[in-house]
Design an enzyme around this catalytic site. Structure first.
Site, PDB file in Angstrom:
ATOM      1  N   ASP A  60       1.043   3.801   2.136  1.00 48.41           N
ATOM      2  CA  ASP A  60       0.460   4.419   3.655  1.00 48.41           C
ATOM      3  C   ASP A  60      -1.138   4.768   3.853  1.00 48.41           C
ATOM      4  OD1 ASP A  60       0.741   4.150   6.100  1.00 48.41           O
ATOM      5  OD2 ASP A  60       1.647   5.983   6.307  1.00 48.41           O
ATOM      6  N   ASP A 111       1.185  -1.623  -0.018  1.00 49.96           N
ATOM      7  CA  ASP A 111      -0.582   0.189  -0.356  1.00 49.96           C
ATOM      8  C   ASP A 111       0.993   1.348  -0.050  1.00 49.96           C
ATOM      9  OD1 ASP A 111      -0.134  -1.097   2.998  1.00 49.96           O
ATOM     10  OD2 ASP A 111       0.587   0.969   2.831  1.00 49.96           O
TER      11      ASP A 111
HETATM   12  N1  ADE Z   1       1.232   1.277   5.878  1.00 47.99           N
HETATM   13  C1  ADE Z   1       2.048  -0.106   6.239  1.00 47.99           C
HETATM   14  N2  ADE Z   1       2.059   0.770   7.988  1.00 47.99           N
HETATM   15  C2  ADE Z   1       2.579   0.551   8.858  1.00 47.99           C
HETATM   16  N3  ADE Z   1       2.385  -1.826   8.746  1.00 47.99           N
HETATM   17  C3  ADE Z   1       2.226  -1.914   7.359  1.00 47.99           C
HETATM   18  N4  ADE Z   1       2.672  -2.584   6.635  1.00 47.99           N
HETATM   19  C4  ADE Z   1       1.891  -2.674   5.700  1.00 47.99           C
HETATM   20  N5  ADE Z   1       1.484  -1.378   5.601  1.00 47.99           N
HETATM   21  C5  ADE Z   1       1.689  -0.828   6.043  1.00 47.99           C
END
Ligand code: ADE
Ligand SMILES: CSC[C@H]1O[C@H](OP(=O)(O)O)[C@H](O)[C@@H]1O
Length: 290
Positions: A214, A212
């Site tokens: 974030d 992703d």
């Molecule tokens: N955006 C994110 N923040 C923290 N841990 C994660 N693991 C996978 N995506 C994450």
């Protein structure tokens, strides 16, 4: 007892290795308690490996609840010298897109509630941690990714992994702060593991699987567990191919690692001043130096 020279810790979405053969499940006990789950010993292309699901096979442990010391000590007890960590991460850079793979070479610690040393109780040690990832192991891992030429996957060699406490994901202000620091990816697990592996003289490298953006990206929805899981399911097969290729290469040509002698100049307390109880507890780490 050397059961396996190579260890694998699987994170969110990677709870088992499908290609493992001759599988044996072992419940390992350590002076730091029990690991996250039984360790799965088996062979990948005939090479013995030890696999552990970091959050347990049913994902029952929060990042802050992980028994990091027991996990790393258990790997040490099994004879592991090289440890590959597969981890889901959010991307903090446009160019690292979901499904890409990053092999970080730095960490920033934003955890608040983790025990990340085996030392204390009358014995003081300070390991060097300027280069927290084993350069040679990371190189083998990155070369394995590169040689597989996986469709839709771009490899990013190097980069900084921010390790946050969680379990809630970051705020936008935090995410943008980490971006302003030049960090590449964010997760919740790898920093304590890397520190403990170094103290245990185990070479450690991270296969960071981008799931992703974030919450900073104006054109992408903020991270949700659903997003992470969907993307991980899509690249768990790729991740296993990478691990298998890495294991093959490591077994053919196990590289030297600074991690393998990390304690040589790190222990400050004269060992004859350390209590028998502490010496026994840390026996596996200290025996080379006694
Ligand atoms: N955006 C994110 N923040 C923290 N841990 C994660 N693991 C996978 N995506 C994450
Ligand atoms: C399920 S999203 C958050 C979760 O995923 C990552 O876990 P791991 O590093 O074990 O793959 C992240 O660190 C969080 O623990």
């Amino acid at each position: 007892m050397t059961e396996a020279q190579i260890g694998i810790i699987g994170g969110s979405g990677l709870y088992k290795m499908d290609a493992l053969k001759d599988v044996e499940e072992v419940k390992v006990d350590t002076p730091f308690g029990s690991p996250s789950d039984a360790i799965i010993l088996g062979t990948l292309d005939g090479i013995r490996v030890a696999f552990l699901a970091r959050h347990g096979r049913n994902h029952t442990l929060l990042p802050s609840e992980l028994p990091f010391r027991a996990n790393i000590y258990a790997m040490k007890q099994l004879g592991v010298e090289y440890l590959i960590s597969a981890s889901a991460v959010g991307s903090l850079k446009e160019e690292a897109k979901p499904l890409d793979m990053v092999v970080p070479d730095q960490f920033i610690d934003r955890t608040k509630n983790r025990v990340s040393t085996f030392f204390g109780e009358g014995i003081v040690a300070h390991i060097a941690f300027g280069d927290p990832v084993c350069h040679n192991l990371a190189g083998v891992l990155a070369d394995a990714i590169a040689c597989l030429n996986l469709p839709d996957v771009t490899l990013h060699r190097g980069g900084t992994y921010v390790c946050m406490e969680g379990p809630a994901f970051s705020t936008k202000a935090e995410s943008n702060l980490y971006r302003s620091w030049g960090a590449t990816v964010i997760g919740m697990t790898n920093l304590p593991e890397a520190k403990l592996a170094r103290e245990a003289e185990i070479a450690y490298a991270t296969l960071a699987l981008v799931t992703d953006y974030d919450c900073w990206h104006p054109d992408h929805d903020s991270v949700t567990v659903e997003m992470v899981v969907n993307n991980l399911q899509r690249n768990a097969v790729n991740a296993q191919k990478v691990i298998q290729e890495t294991v093959r290469r490591l077994s053919d040509n196990p590289p030297p690692s600074v991690a393998h002698s990390a304690l040589k100049y790190a222990i400050l307390t004269p060992l004859d001043k350390v209590s028998t109880a502490t010496k026994e507890k840390l026996g596996l780490l200290l025996k080379k130096y006694i």
